[in-house]
Design a protein around this motif. Structure first.
Motif, mmCIF file in Angstrom:
data_model
loop_
_atom_site.group_PDB
_atom_site.id
_atom_site.type_symbol
_atom_site.label_atom_id
_atom_site.label_comp_id
_atom_site.label_asym_id
_atom_site.label_seq_id
_atom_site.Cartn_x
_atom_site.Cartn_y
_atom_site.Cartn_z
ATOM 1 N N PRO A 17 0.842 -1.200 0.000
ATOM 2 C CA PRO A 17 0.000 0.000 0.000
ATOM 3 C C PRO A 17 0.881 1.254 0.000
ATOM 4 O O PRO A 17 1.960 1.264 0.591
ATOM 5 C CB PRO A 17 -0.776 -0.090 1.315
ATOM 6 N N THR A 18 0.432 2.298 -0.681
ATOM 7 C CA THR A 18 1.172 3.558 -0.695
ATOM 8 C C THR A 18 0.215 4.718 -0.441
ATOM 9 O O THR A 18 -0.985 4.583 -0.557
ATOM 10 C CB THR A 18 1.878 3.785 -2.050
ATOM 11 N N GLY A 19 0.800 5.824 -0.097
ATOM 12 C CA GLY A 19 0.033 7.049 0.113
ATOM 13 C C GLY A 19 0.765 8.190 -0.536
ATOM 14 O O GLY A 19 0.679 8.413 -1.733
ATOM 15 N N CYS A 20 1.594 8.876 0.244
ATOM 16 C CA CYS A 20 2.258 10.095 -0.226
ATOM 17 C C CYS A 20 3.449 9.840 -1.152
ATOM 18 O O CYS A 20 3.842 10.718 -1.894
ATOM 19 C CB CYS A 20 2.727 10.911 0.973
ATOM 20 N N LEU A 21 4.033 8.664 -1.098
ATOM 21 C CA LEU A 21 5.241 8.290 -1.849
ATOM 22 C C LEU A 21 6.445 9.168 -1.520
ATOM 23 O O LEU A 21 7.396 9.250 -2.287
ATOM 24 C CB LEU A 21 4.989 8.284 -3.365
ATOM 25 N N GLY A 22 6.408 9.803 -0.344
ATOM 26 C CA GLY A 22 7.523 10.639 0.081
ATOM 27 C C GLY A 22 8.044 10.299 1.466
ATOM 28 O O GLY A 22 8.886 10.993 2.005
#
Length: 79
Positions: free
Chosen positions: A34-39
């Motif tokens: 799972p990912t969100g901001c990728l930062g």
């Protein structure tokens, strides 16, 4: 760099070079992190690698003395 054997939570095992992005290694293994901001800020991509929690979007596959890594989804993600 040396190949590392990765055991994924879905039972799949793959080999990849140390230094590869975790998200790319997972994608090639058919495993979705799972990912969100990728930062690296939100914590949605946290995985446990040999018991150590990392944020997959900003980390790379490390070298391993044993040549093997075990991945689990983080049991208590930041978010």
């Amino acid at each position: 760099m040396k190949d590392v054997l990765i055991q994924w939570p879905n039972g799949q095992q793959t080999r990849c070079k140390a230094g590869k992005d975790w998200l790319q290694a997972a994608r090639e293994a058919g495993f979705s992190i799972p990912t969100g901001c990728l930062g690296g800020s939100c914590g949605a991509c946290e995985i446990d690698v040999n018991g150590k929690t990392i944020r997959a979007c900003i980390a790379t596959v490390p070298a391993s003395k044993s040549g093997e890594l075990s991945v689990e989804l983080a049991s208590d993600p930041y978010w």
